[in-house]
Design a protein around this motif. Structure first.
Motif, PDB file in Angstrom:
ATOM      1  N   SER A  53      10.644  69.727   7.570  1.00 42.44           N
ATOM      2  CA  SER A  53       9.575  70.303   8.387  1.00 42.44           C
ATOM      3  C   SER A  53       8.484  69.270   8.572  1.00 42.44           C
ATOM      4  O   SER A  53       8.329  68.360   7.765  1.00 42.44           O
ATOM      5  CB  SER A  53       9.017  71.563   7.727  1.00 42.44           C
ATOM      6  OG  SER A  53       8.412  71.230   6.501  1.00 42.44           O
ATOM      7  N   ALA A  54       7.734  69.413   9.632  1.00 41.40           N
ATOM      8  CA  ALA A  54       6.673  68.455   9.936  1.00 41.40           C
ATOM      9  C   ALA A  54       5.501  68.643   8.983  1.00 41.40           C
ATOM     10  O   ALA A  54       5.139  69.760   8.638  1.00 41.40           O
ATOM     11  CB  ALA A  54       6.206  68.631  11.375  1.00 41.40           C
ATOM     12  N   SER A  55       4.937  67.532   8.564  1.00 43.05           N
ATOM     13  CA  SER A  55       3.740  67.601   7.733  1.00 43.05           C
ATOM     14  C   SER A  55       2.551  67.942   8.620  1.00 43.05           C
ATOM     15  O   SER A  55       2.633  67.823   9.841  1.00 43.05           O
ATOM     16  CB  SER A  55       3.509  66.246   7.051  1.00 43.05           C
ATOM     17  OG  SER A  55       3.060  65.299   7.994  1.00 43.05           O
ATOM     18  N   PRO A  56       1.429  68.374   8.026  1.00 45.87           N
ATOM     19  CA  PRO A  56       0.238  68.649   8.859  1.00 45.87           C
ATOM     20  C   PRO A  56      -0.166  67.440   9.697  1.00 45.87           C
ATOM     21  O   PRO A  56      -0.588  67.588  10.831  1.00 45.87           O
ATOM     22  CB  PRO A  56      -0.832  69.010   7.833  1.00 45.87           C
ATOM     23  CG  PRO A  56      -0.071  69.511   6.653  1.00 45.87           C
ATOM     24  CD  PRO A  56       1.215  68.716   6.644  1.00 45.87           C
ATOM     25  N   CYS A  57      -0.008  66.237   9.158  1.00 45.73           N
ATOM     26  CA  CYS A  57      -0.349  65.022   9.893  1.00 45.73           C
ATOM     27  C   CYS A  57       0.531  64.897  11.132  1.00 45.73           C
ATOM     28  O   CYS A  57       0.058  64.606  12.218  1.00 45.73           O
ATOM     29  CB  CYS A  57      -0.178  63.796   8.994  1.00 45.73           C
ATOM     30  SG  CYS A  57      -0.517  62.234   9.822  1.00 45.73           S
ATOM     31  N   GLN A  58       1.817  65.121  10.974  1.00 44.11           N
ATOM     32  CA  GLN A  58       2.736  64.995  12.101  1.00 44.11           C
ATOM     33  C   GLN A  58       2.488  66.042  13.172  1.00 44.11           C
ATOM     34  O   GLN A  58       2.556  65.746  14.359  1.00 44.11           O
ATOM     35  CB  GLN A  58       4.178  65.101  11.614  1.00 44.11           C
ATOM     36  CG  GLN A  58       4.628  63.911  10.802  1.00 44.11           C
ATOM     37  CD  GLN A  58       5.960  64.178  10.140  1.00 44.11           C
ATOM     38  OE1 GLN A  58       6.129  65.176   9.454  1.00 44.11           O
ATOM     39  NE2 GLN A  58       6.897  63.278  10.336  1.00 44.11           N
ATOM     40  N   SER A  59       2.217  67.256  12.778  1.00 50.22           N
ATOM     41  CA  SER A  59       2.060  68.311  13.766  1.00 50.22           C
ATOM     42  C   SER A  59       0.732  68.223  14.512  1.00 50.22           C
ATOM     43  O   SER A  59       0.646  68.617  15.663  1.00 50.22           O
ATOM     44  CB  SER A  59       2.220  69.680  13.122  1.00 50.22           C
ATOM     45  OG  SER A  59       1.238  69.874  12.133  1.00 50.22           O
ATOM     46  N   THR A  99      -1.238  65.243  14.845  1.00 51.40           N
ATOM     47  CA  THR A  99      -1.494  63.949  15.474  1.00 51.40           C
ATOM     48  C   THR A  99      -0.256  63.306  16.066  1.00 51.40           C
ATOM     49  O   THR A  99      -0.348  62.302  16.739  1.00 51.40           O
ATOM     50  CB  THR A  99      -2.089  62.950  14.460  1.00 51.40           C
ATOM     51  OG1 THR A  99      -1.112  62.713  13.451  1.00 51.40           O
ATOM     52  CG2 THR A  99      -3.372  63.457  13.857  1.00 51.40           C
ATOM     53  N   HIS A 100       0.902  63.837  15.772  1.00 51.75           N
ATOM     54  CA  HIS A 100       2.175  63.279  16.212  1.00 51.75           C
ATOM     55  C   HIS A 100       2.419  61.901  15.610  1.00 51.75           C
ATOM     56  O   HIS A 100       3.100  61.075  16.190  1.00 51.75           O
ATOM     57  CB  HIS A 100       2.267  63.237  17.737  1.00 51.75           C
ATOM     58  CG  HIS A 100       2.030  64.571  18.363  1.00 51.75           C
ATOM     59  ND1 HIS A 100       2.962  65.575  18.343  1.00 51.75           N
ATOM     60  CD2 HIS A 100       0.946  65.092  18.997  1.00 51.75           C
ATOM     61  CE1 HIS A 100       2.475  66.640  18.943  1.00 51.75           C
ATOM     62  NE2 HIS A 100       1.251  66.382  19.337  1.00 51.75           N
ATOM     63  N   LEU A 101       1.834  61.655  14.459  1.00 52.32           N
ATOM     64  CA  LEU A 101       2.032  60.404  13.733  1.00 52.32           C
ATOM     65  C   LEU A 101       2.701  60.713  12.401  1.00 52.32           C
ATOM     66  O   LEU A 101       2.524  61.784  11.844  1.00 52.32           O
ATOM     67  CB  LEU A 101       0.694  59.714  13.463  1.00 52.32           C
ATOM     68  CG  LEU A 101      -0.100  59.288  14.690  1.00 52.32           C
ATOM     69  CD1 LEU A 101      -1.459  58.758  14.263  1.00 52.32           C
ATOM     70  CD2 LEU A 101       0.653  58.240  15.487  1.00 52.32           C
ATOM     71  N   SER A 102       3.439  59.749  11.918  1.00 57.91           N
ATOM     72  CA  SER A 102       4.080  59.906  10.613  1.00 57.91           C
ATOM     73  C   SER A 102       3.583  58.811   9.689  1.00 57.91           C
ATOM     74  O   SER A 102       3.577  57.639  10.058  1.00 57.91           O
ATOM     75  CB  SER A 102       5.602  59.785  10.742  1.00 57.91           C
ATOM     76  OG  SER A 102       6.105  60.802  11.560  1.00 57.91           O
ATOM     77  N   PRO A 103       3.156  59.166   8.492  1.00 53.11           N
ATOM     78  CA  PRO A 103       2.729  58.136   7.549  1.00 53.11           C
ATOM     79  C   PRO A 103       3.934  57.306   7.111  1.00 53.11           C
ATOM     80  O   PRO A 103       5.045  57.824   7.000  1.00 53.11           O
ATOM     81  CB  PRO A 103       2.151  58.931   6.377  1.00 53.11           C
ATOM     82  CG  PRO A 103       2.681  60.305   6.519  1.00 53.11           C
ATOM     83  CD  PRO A 103       3.038  60.506   7.951  1.00 53.11           C
ATOM     84  N   VAL A 104       3.710  56.022   6.896  1.00 56.53           N
ATOM     85  CA  VAL A 104       4.776  55.123   6.455  1.00 56.53           C
ATOM     86  C   VAL A 104       4.382  54.571   5.098  1.00 56.53           C
ATOM     87  O   VAL A 104       3.286  54.034   4.935  1.00 56.53           O
ATOM     88  CB  VAL A 104       4.991  53.971   7.458  1.00 56.53           C
ATOM     89  CG1 VAL A 104       6.060  53.021   6.961  1.00 56.53           C
ATOM     90  CG2 VAL A 104       5.344  54.523   8.835  1.00 56.53           C
ATOM     91  N   ARG A 105       5.273  54.694   4.160  1.00 58.92           N
ATOM     92  CA  ARG A 105       5.025  54.176   2.817  1.00 58.92           C
ATOM     93  C   ARG A 105       5.972  53.027   2.540  1.00 58.92           C
ATOM     94  O   ARG A 105       7.023  52.901   3.149  1.00 58.92           O
ATOM     95  CB  ARG A 105       5.246  55.276   1.785  1.00 58.92           C
ATOM     96  CG  ARG A 105       4.267  56.409   1.917  1.00 58.92           C
ATOM     97  CD  ARG A 105       4.515  57.431   0.859  1.00 58.92           C
ATOM     98  NE  ARG A 105       3.575  58.538   1.023  1.00 58.92           N
ATOM     99  CZ  ARG A 105       3.647  59.654   0.359  1.00 58.92           C
ATOM    100  NH1 ARG A 105       4.600  59.846  -0.513  1.00 58.92           N
ATOM    101  NH2 ARG A 105       2.768  60.603   0.556  1.00 58.92           N
ATOM    102  N   HIS A 106       5.590  52.207   1.591  1.00 59.16           N
ATOM    103  CA  HIS A 106       6.420  51.084   1.136  1.00 59.16           C
ATOM    104  C   HIS A 106       6.785  50.159   2.305  1.00 59.16           C
ATOM    105  O   HIS A 106       7.916  49.713   2.423  1.00 59.16           O
ATOM    106  CB  HIS A 106       7.678  51.601   0.428  1.00 59.16           C
ATOM    107  CG  HIS A 106       7.381  52.630  -0.626  1.00 59.16           C
ATOM    108  ND1 HIS A 106       6.666  52.326  -1.764  1.00 59.16           N
ATOM    109  CD2 HIS A 106       7.680  53.945  -0.700  1.00 59.16           C
ATOM    110  CE1 HIS A 106       6.542  53.419  -2.499  1.00 59.16           C
ATOM    111  NE2 HIS A 106       7.147  54.425  -1.877  1.00 59.16           N
ATOM    112  N   HIS A 107       5.811  49.866   3.168  1.00 56.99           N
ATOM    113  CA  HIS A 107       6.039  49.038   4.345  1.00 56.99           C
ATOM    114  C   HIS A 107       5.964  47.556   4.032  1.00 56.99           C
ATOM    115  O   HIS A 107       6.390  46.739   4.834  1.00 56.99           O
ATOM    116  CB  HIS A 107       5.045  49.381   5.453  1.00 56.99           C
ATOM    117  CG  HIS A 107       3.652  49.565   4.952  1.00 56.99           C
ATOM    118  ND1 HIS A 107       2.917  48.556   4.410  1.00 56.99           N
ATOM    119  CD2 HIS A 107       2.894  50.683   4.894  1.00 56.99           C
ATOM    120  CE1 HIS A 107       1.737  49.023   4.042  1.00 56.99           C
ATOM    121  NE2 HIS A 107       1.697  50.318   4.325  1.00 56.99           N
TER     122      HIS A 107
END
Length: 76
Positions: free
Chosen positions: A4-10, A12-20
């Protein structure tokens, strides 16, 4: 896979990226540079207007890309 989409995704339509792998110092320098740029007076930023360049790279002022002339930037 995210079920399911996180609050951030729903919202802002952005996805956080970790370990980049981008060092914190590089991220902090980019944020510092952005803050310095956006703190400049509007006439200075407007000298870099995106519409005045052949490759559409530059600054876009608030509502500079409003695609709905009827709302003139007001929320729908």
């Amino acid at each position: 896979m995210v079920s399911s989409a996180s609050p951030c995704q729903s919202s802002t339509h952005l996805s956080p990226v970790r370990h980049h792998g981008i060092p914190d110092a590089v991220i902090e320098a980019a944020i510092h540079g952005a803050r310095r740029f956006f703190a400049l007076p509007t006439p200075t930023k407007n000298k870099l207007d995106i519409h005045a360049t052949p490759n559409f790279k530059g600054y876009t002022a608030l509502l500079g890309e409003n695609t709905n002339p009827d709302n003139k930037g007001r929320p729908a």
